[in-house]
Design a protein around this motif. Structure first.
Motif, mmCIF file in Angstrom:
data_model
loop_
_atom_site.group_PDB
_atom_site.id
_atom_site.type_symbol
_atom_site.label_atom_id
_atom_site.label_comp_id
_atom_site.label_asym_id
_atom_site.label_seq_id
_atom_site.Cartn_x
_atom_site.Cartn_y
_atom_site.Cartn_z
ATOM 1 N N ARG A 72 28.314 23.792 0.441
ATOM 2 C CA ARG A 72 27.927 22.386 0.333
ATOM 3 C C ARG A 72 29.119 21.449 0.518
ATOM 4 N NH1 ARG A 72 23.200 22.365 -4.396
ATOM 5 N NH2 ARG A 72 21.666 23.465 -3.095
ATOM 6 N N THR A 147 16.121 5.340 -1.333
ATOM 7 C CA THR A 147 15.993 6.039 -2.614
ATOM 8 C C THR A 147 15.892 5.079 -3.790
ATOM 9 O OG1 THR A 147 17.335 7.826 -1.667
ATOM 10 C CG2 THR A 147 16.971 7.874 -4.045
ATOM 11 N N SER A 206 26.740 21.952 -6.839
ATOM 12 C CA SER A 206 25.859 23.098 -6.986
ATOM 13 C C SER A 206 24.551 22.720 -7.670
ATOM 14 C CB SER A 206 26.554 24.215 -7.782
ATOM 15 O OG SER A 206 26.823 23.801 -9.111
ATOM 16 N N GLU A 207 24.558 21.582 -8.360
ATOM 17 C CA GLU A 207 23.355 21.092 -9.006
ATOM 18 C C GLU A 207 22.499 20.245 -8.060
ATOM 19 O OE1 GLU A 207 22.603 22.077 -11.981
ATOM 20 O OE2 GLU A 207 24.516 23.055 -12.423
ATOM 21 N N ASN A 208 23.151 19.556 -7.125
ATOM 22 C CA ASN A 208 22.423 18.677 -6.205
ATOM 23 C C ASN A 208 23.244 18.491 -4.937
ATOM 24 O OD1 ASN A 208 21.121 16.539 -4.832
ATOM 25 N ND2 ASN A 208 20.430 15.634 -6.750
ATOM 26 N N GLU A 209 22.672 18.918 -3.813
ATOM 27 C CA GLU A 209 23.383 18.826 -2.539
ATOM 28 C C GLU A 209 23.653 17.378 -2.127
ATOM 29 O OE1 GLU A 209 23.065 20.724 1.981
ATOM 30 O OE2 GLU A 209 21.397 20.900 0.574
ATOM 31 N N TRP A 210 22.852 16.451 -2.673
ATOM 32 C CA TRP A 210 22.996 15.038 -2.313
ATOM 33 C C TRP A 210 23.775 14.258 -3.364
ATOM 34 C CZ3 TRP A 210 21.953 14.239 2.552
ATOM 35 C CH2 TRP A 210 21.067 15.103 3.196
ATOM 36 N N ALA A 211 24.626 14.965 -4.089
ATOM 37 C CA ALA A 211 25.397 14.339 -5.166
ATOM 38 C C ALA A 211 26.278 13.207 -4.654
ATOM 39 C CB ALA A 211 26.244 15.381 -5.881
ATOM 40 N N LEU A 214 24.152 10.097 -4.086
ATOM 41 C CA LEU A 214 23.771 9.518 -5.367
ATOM 42 C C LEU A 214 24.952 8.804 -6.018
ATOM 43 C CD1 LEU A 214 21.575 12.403 -6.822
ATOM 44 C CD2 LEU A 214 20.783 10.106 -6.205
ATOM 45 N N ARG A 259 25.446 16.658 -14.116
ATOM 46 C CA ARG A 259 24.796 16.205 -12.891
ATOM 47 C C ARG A 259 25.131 14.735 -12.688
ATOM 48 N NH1 ARG A 259 18.866 16.152 -13.863
ATOM 49 N NH2 ARG A 259 19.640 14.973 -15.654
ATOM 50 N N GLU A 261 23.053 12.481 -12.283
ATOM 51 C CA GLU A 261 22.071 11.731 -13.071
ATOM 52 C C GLU A 261 22.459 11.605 -14.538
ATOM 53 O OE1 GLU A 261 21.543 14.179 -11.001
ATOM 54 O OE2 GLU A 261 19.675 13.937 -9.845
#
Length: 270
Positions: A72, A147, A206-211, A214, A259, A261
């Motif tokens: 990633r 988004t 590793s938690e979100n490919e679009w980190a 975001l 994350r 978020e």
């Protein structure tokens, strides 16, 4: 100092967390000095690095890059290398999509037009503003628009509300935010993470490919909040951007942020 920690010495919650992140095993290598945890010289050792800097019962985890994280991170760095090319059909379509998201129902009369200025581009040809951060800066703006459309429209529509001396050009500011994040996260380097912050971000990938996208959205609303609190002028833009980076770095290093978020400023987005 390097020591070995048995998972049997951990609480049930910590054991489960270690197994989830490291894929099982009975022991891991740790550093007892948190000040150097995450440094590039340590990450290159090839062992998981766990920094126990506890707040309540939580342990912040730093580790060597896993195959998923490496994949990633490579994809993100490749995105950061792509220049905006006005001759490429997909780049033209992305720019038109940004216009449609920003001004629904309003016809665009050309990719080179004075109409772009009302979005905060510095001239009638947006492609000239992408030179600093490349195509990914356009992708970031489009991701933000699609988004978190309420936040995007709020920032776009209030542009110029306080007069020319107080406003920042929305789109051009967005390009600068992308560039700031790329520097903060070492995306222009070919090595593994070099800083504490960039190491944490790779873990978050590793938690979100679009980190990254975001984080960009968060950075934009944080920047605007600081701008308003400071009653800043355009001449103070770099100072506000520097303060925004410091805020993001601080939040990424919070113990309970696993994350994007989880970052406190994520709640600013709508």
């Amino acid at each position: 100092m390097l020591v070995t920690l048995s998972l049997l010495n951990l609480s049930n919650w910590e054991q489960k967390e270690m197994n989830r992140r490291f894929g099982g095993g009975s022991c891991i290598a740790i550093r007892t000095d948190p000040a150097i945890c995450g440094a590039s010289t340590w990450i290159r050792k090839g062992l998981p690095c766990v920094c126990f800097n506890k707040k309540a019962s939580y342990a912040r985890i730093f580790m060597n890059v896993t195959p998923l994280q490496a994949k990633r991170l490579k994809r993100l760095k490749n995105r950061a290398k792509v220049y905006y090319d006005a001759t490429r059909q997909e780049h033209q379509e992305a720019l038109r999509a940004l216009w449609s998201s920003a001004f629904p129902g309003q016809e665009l009369h050309g990719l080179i037009s004075d109409e772009w200025k009302k979005m905060g581009w510095q001239g009638k040809d947006p492609s000239t503003d992408f030179r600093g951060a490349g195509f990914i800066s356009l992708e970031n703006l489009l991701f933000f628009a699609k988004t978190f459309s309420i936040s995007f429209q709020h920032l776009l529509r209030k542009q110029g509300a306080r007069g020319v001396a107080w406003e920042y050009p929305f789109a051009a500011a967005g390009v600068n935010i992308t560039f700031m994040l790329m520097k903060m996260l070492d995306l222009h380097t070919t090595t593994k993470p070099r800083t504490h912050v960039s190491a944490v971000f790779v873990h978050i990938l590793s938690e979100n490919e679009w980190a990254f996208d975001l984080l960009y959205c968060i950075a934009f609303v944080v920047m605007d909040k600081k701008w308003m609190e400071k009653n800043a002028t355009y001449m103070e833009f770099n100072e506000v951007l520097k303060s925004t980076r410091a805020q993001l770095e601080k939040e990424l290093l919070l113990d309970d942020v696993l994350r994007i978020e989880d970052m406190p400023s994520f709640r600013l987005l709508h």
